[in-house]
Design a protein around this motif. Structure first.
Motif, PDB file in Angstrom:
ATOM      1  N   HIS A 112      33.499  49.902  46.502  1.00  0.00           N
ATOM      2  CA  HIS A 112      33.340  48.772  47.289  1.00  0.00           C
ATOM      3  C   HIS A 112      33.978  47.440  47.207  1.00  0.00           C
ATOM      4  CE1 HIS A 112      30.000  51.236  48.988  1.00  0.00           C
ATOM      5  NE2 HIS A 112      29.693  51.363  47.682  1.00  0.00           N
ATOM      6  N   PRO A 113      35.089  47.288  47.897  1.00  0.00           N
ATOM      7  CA  PRO A 113      35.864  45.890  47.568  1.00  0.00           C
ATOM      8  C   PRO A 113      34.982  44.547  48.043  1.00  0.00           C
ATOM      9  CG  PRO A 113      36.949  46.937  49.491  1.00  0.00           C
ATOM     10  CD  PRO A 113      35.559  47.829  49.159  1.00  0.00           C
ATOM     11  N   THR A 114      35.342  43.658  47.518  1.00  0.00           N
ATOM     12  CA  THR A 114      34.823  42.325  47.942  1.00  0.00           C
ATOM     13  C   THR A 114      36.165  41.269  48.020  1.00  0.00           C
ATOM     14  OG1 THR A 114      32.581  42.408  47.329  1.00  0.00           O
ATOM     15  CG2 THR A 114      33.348  40.210  47.772  1.00  0.00           C
ATOM     16  N   VAL A 115      36.603  40.624  49.030  1.00  0.00           N
ATOM     17  CA  VAL A 115      37.752  39.873  48.947  1.00  0.00           C
ATOM     18  C   VAL A 115      37.404  38.224  49.145  1.00  0.00           C
ATOM     19  CG1 VAL A 115      39.888  39.372  50.225  1.00  0.00           C
ATOM     20  CG2 VAL A 115      38.941  41.854  50.383  1.00  0.00           C
ATOM     21  N   LEU A 116      38.034  37.530  48.200  1.00  0.00           N
ATOM     22  CA  LEU A 116      37.468  36.323  47.984  1.00  0.00           C
ATOM     23  C   LEU A 116      38.514  35.579  48.069  1.00  0.00           C
ATOM     24  CD1 LEU A 116      34.985  36.678  44.974  1.00  0.00           C
ATOM     25  CD2 LEU A 116      34.323  36.492  47.407  1.00  0.00           C
ATOM     26  N   ALA A 117      38.515  34.400  48.371  1.00  0.00           N
ATOM     27  CA  ALA A 117      39.753  33.198  48.495  1.00  0.00           C
ATOM     28  C   ALA A 117      40.529  33.129  47.271  1.00  0.00           C
ATOM     29  CB  ALA A 117      39.106  31.913  49.086  1.00  0.00           C
ATOM     30  N   TRP A 118      41.783  33.238  47.751  1.00  0.00           N
ATOM     31  CA  TRP A 118      42.768  33.126  46.667  1.00  0.00           C
ATOM     32  C   TRP A 118      42.743  31.592  46.057  1.00  0.00           C
ATOM     33  CZ3 TRP A 118      47.266  30.129  45.209  1.00  0.00           C
ATOM     34  CH2 TRP A 118      48.041  30.533  44.281  1.00  0.00           C
ATOM     35  N   GLY A 119      42.878  31.569  44.640  1.00  0.00           N
ATOM     36  CA  GLY A 119      43.177  30.486  43.959  1.00  0.00           C
ATOM     37  C   GLY A 119      41.873  30.128  43.405  1.00  0.00           C
ATOM     38  N   PRO A 120      41.634  28.544  42.941  1.00  0.00           N
ATOM     39  CA  PRO A 120      40.403  28.381  41.990  1.00  0.00           C
ATOM     40  C   PRO A 120      39.126  28.955  42.598  1.00  0.00           C
ATOM     41  CG  PRO A 120      41.910  26.533  42.473  1.00  0.00           C
ATOM     42  CD  PRO A 120      42.490  27.578  43.325  1.00  0.00           C
ATOM     43  N   PRO A 121      38.912  28.945  43.987  1.00  0.00           N
ATOM     44  CA  PRO A 121      37.555  29.629  44.226  1.00  0.00           C
ATOM     45  C   PRO A 121      37.379  30.867  43.887  1.00  0.00           C
ATOM     46  CG  PRO A 121      38.761  28.424  46.337  1.00  0.00           C
ATOM     47  CD  PRO A 121      39.601  28.646  45.106  1.00  0.00           C
ATOM     48  N   TYR A 122      38.324  31.696  43.777  1.00  0.00           N
ATOM     49  CA  TYR A 122      38.047  33.234  43.387  1.00  0.00           C
ATOM     50  C   TYR A 122      37.948  33.206  41.865  1.00  0.00           C
ATOM     51  CZ  TYR A 122      39.230  37.772  42.106  1.00  0.00           C
ATOM     52  OH  TYR A 122      39.383  39.124  41.450  1.00  0.00           O
ATOM     53  N   TYR A 123      38.742  32.292  41.043  1.00  0.00           N
ATOM     54  CA  TYR A 123      38.480  32.209  39.513  1.00  0.00           C
ATOM     55  C   TYR A 123      37.365  31.542  39.164  1.00  0.00           C
ATOM     56  CZ  TYR A 123      42.913  34.322  39.173  1.00  0.00           C
ATOM     57  OH  TYR A 123      44.145  35.127  39.492  1.00  0.00           O
ATOM     58  N   THR A 124      36.789  30.818  39.935  1.00  0.00           N
ATOM     59  CA  THR A 124      35.579  30.107  39.496  1.00  0.00           C
ATOM     60  C   THR A 124      34.192  31.092  39.613  1.00  0.00           C
ATOM     61  OG1 THR A 124      36.376  27.967  40.268  1.00  0.00           O
ATOM     62  CG2 THR A 124      34.098  28.217  40.126  1.00  0.00           C
ATOM     63  N   LYS A 125      34.390  31.751  40.633  1.00  0.00           N
ATOM     64  CA  LYS A 125      33.484  32.666  40.950  1.00  0.00           C
ATOM     65  C   LYS A 125      33.326  33.806  40.147  1.00  0.00           C
ATOM     66  CE  LYS A 125      33.138  31.652  46.142  1.00  0.00           C
ATOM     67  NZ  LYS A 125      33.280  32.028  47.388  1.00  0.00           N
ATOM     68  N   LEU A 126      34.467  34.476  39.656  1.00  0.00           N
ATOM     69  CA  LEU A 126      34.642  35.401  38.818  1.00  0.00           C
ATOM     70  C   LEU A 126      33.992  34.734  37.587  1.00  0.00           C
ATOM     71  CD1 LEU A 126      35.667  38.386  38.410  1.00  0.00           C
ATOM     72  CD2 LEU A 126      37.833  37.337  37.774  1.00  0.00           C
ATOM     73  N   ALA A 127      34.380  33.846  37.065  1.00  0.00           N
ATOM     74  CA  ALA A 127      33.971  33.234  35.778  1.00  0.00           C
ATOM     75  C   ALA A 127      32.387  32.945  35.890  1.00  0.00           C
ATOM     76  CB  ALA A 127      34.487  31.969  35.378  1.00  0.00           C
ATOM     77  N   MET A 128      31.807  32.503  36.845  1.00  0.00           N
ATOM     78  CA  MET A 128      30.610  32.371  37.033  1.00  0.00           C
ATOM     79  C   MET A 128      29.736  33.639  36.965  1.00  0.00           C
ATOM     80  SD  MET A 128      29.964  29.141  36.689  1.00  0.00           S
ATOM     81  CE  MET A 128      30.352  27.488  37.208  1.00  0.00           C
TER      82      MET A 128
END
Length: 443
Positions: A78-94
């Motif tokens: 099940h894919p979830t597509v998130l915004a490219w750039g800092p928003p994506y990497y911030t959410k992945l870290a959190m």
């Protein structure tokens, strides 16, 4: 209390730890991982997959996901597509810090050094990969080397996506700059490149080259770092130490970039969209951009070919990054799901010819070595970029979509606009980088 910089914001240690847990819970409470009660109610295991691929890339990725799902009855991705750039990497870290990440995610290879040391992603089991027919021998040496941190493999590359030179073969032919093989003449110096650009400008009556850069640190950095590495120069970002850089090579690279924007070779100013649109309507003979623009150019009906950026300073080099699969840290690893992830990734790698159609160079060499790939044009004309890849210098703050590239734009854009000297712009960026190097990795 000790302060940290986290994606451009000052956080205390307590705020970082509290925010990681709280934000991780908030982000995932809405079901971003695509998991939940379904997995318990069905024999089919649900696999959460986060990625940042949109547009044509997103469509291609969804097709590969669908193929993997259809071929495997035991799990569904099940894919979830998130915004490219800092928003994506911030959410992945959190999400990883909060204990609720997806089972697998896409990360640019250049961002892995900021995540692996903090335990936010798990290393890959090479024996389990081998069970699915994937090993280090299946990847170009530079790509496989980039997947490792401290002797462990933390990412599995899907591709390399270099910064390349597209050119209009009709315009090049009229300008008399095609070689006997129908491809653009080889050039070996800045002067030779500028001469070809001027010949193309005589045909277009507008510009010889399109390169939009306004407001885009990533776009400026891709060309700069290509030229810098072509000097044979290295750049090291060691925490607690000043930036190690060849200042003369950096300044010369910036001066050459600025010289292109003279209103004849290239427009004095313009953003990415403007540059692509100009090339697509025949207003220039060449375009510097990423391989991901190939489908757009083909859809425009252009007689387009492509090659790596010409080697202007003696050393072949091409800025590139890799979309790579990573394993976000799980508080409690589900062995069955983890094995499913390995199968899913191996299926996508083996089916990545369709990814090549989108312009990217597949990382899985059996695909690149196939006749089907060799028949793809112009992809085959820049496939050699995988052997001369210049990944970003490693640091917790560097890499694709990073604030560091934004800082580059803040200090260099006025150089390209002719308002600042190259030395002043570079020295300001170097000072900003040294400030980052004085601070610890917040994740």
């Amino acid at each position: 209390m000790k302060q940290f910089e986290f994606f451009g914001k000052q956080l205390s240690r307590r705020q970082l730890l509290t925010g990681s847990a709280a934000l991780g819970g908030v982000l995932l409470a809405g079901g971003l991982t695509g998991c939940g009660g379904k997995a318990q109610a069905s024999a089919m295991r649900d696999i959460g997959f986060w990625h940042l691929l949109s547009g044509g890339d997103g469509i291609k990725m969804q097709a590969m996901i669908n193929n993997a799902n259809q071929a495997n009855s035991g799990f569904k991705v099940h894919p979830t597509v998130l915004a490219w750039g800092p928003p994506y990497y911030t959410k992945l870290a959190m999400a990883s810090a909060g204990g609720r990440p997806p089972e697998v995610a896409i990360m640019h290879a250049s961002r892995v050094p900021g995540y692996a040391p903090g335990g936010l992603i798990d290393p890959w089991d090479l024996d389990l990969l081998a069970e699915h027919g994937v090993s280090g021998e299946n990847f170009a040496p530079r790509i496989w080397e980039k997947s490792q941190q401290n002797g462990k493999v933390f990412s599995i590359a899907l591709d390399s996506h270099p910064f390349v030179m597209f050119y209009n073969t009709d315009i090049a032919s009229k300008a008399g700059v095609l070689a006997g093989n129908g491809q653009l003449q080889e050039v070996a110096s800045p002067q030779e490149f500028m001469a070809i650009a001027r010949e193309m400008q005589k045909v277009t009556q507008a510009h010889g080259l399109s390169f939009g850069y306004l407001g885009s640190g990533s776009q400026m950095w891709r060309l700069f770092y290509t030229l810098y590495k072509q000097h044979g120069a290295d750049m090291e970002l060691i925490p607690g130490q000043p930036m190690k850089v060849d200042r003369d090579a950096a300044i010369e690279s910036l001066e050459f970039m600025a010289s292109l924007f003279d209103g004849t070779i290239a427009a004095k100013a313009g953003d990415i969209g403007t540059g692509i649109a100009e090339f697509a309507r025949g207003g220039s003979g060449m375009l510097f951009s990423g391989v991901w623009e190939l489908p757009t150019l083909k859809n425009a009906g252009l007689p387009v070919d492509a090659a790596t950026i010409p080697t202007l300073y003696g050393t072949p080099a091409s800025y590139a990054d890799s979309h790579s699969f990573v394993l976000p840290r799980q508080l409690n690893v589900d062995d069955a799901k983890r094995r499913d992830v390995y199968k899913f990734v191996s299926d996508v790698l083996k089916g990545s010819l369709s990814w090549a159609e989108a312009g990217h160079i597949p990382a899985y060499q059996p695909v690149v070595q196939s006749q089907a790939y060799r028949d793809l044009t112009p992809q085959i004309h820049y496939a050699n970029a995988a052997d001369i890849i210049a990944y970003d210098p490693e640091a917790w703050f560097s890499g694709s979509g990073s604030d560091w590239q934004t800082y580059f734009a803040e200090n260099v854009q006025n150089v390209l606009l002719g308002r600042d000297k190259a030395a002043a712009g570079w020295d300001a960026f170097e000072h900003r980088t040294n400030t980052l190097l004085s601070r610890p990795n917040p994740v």
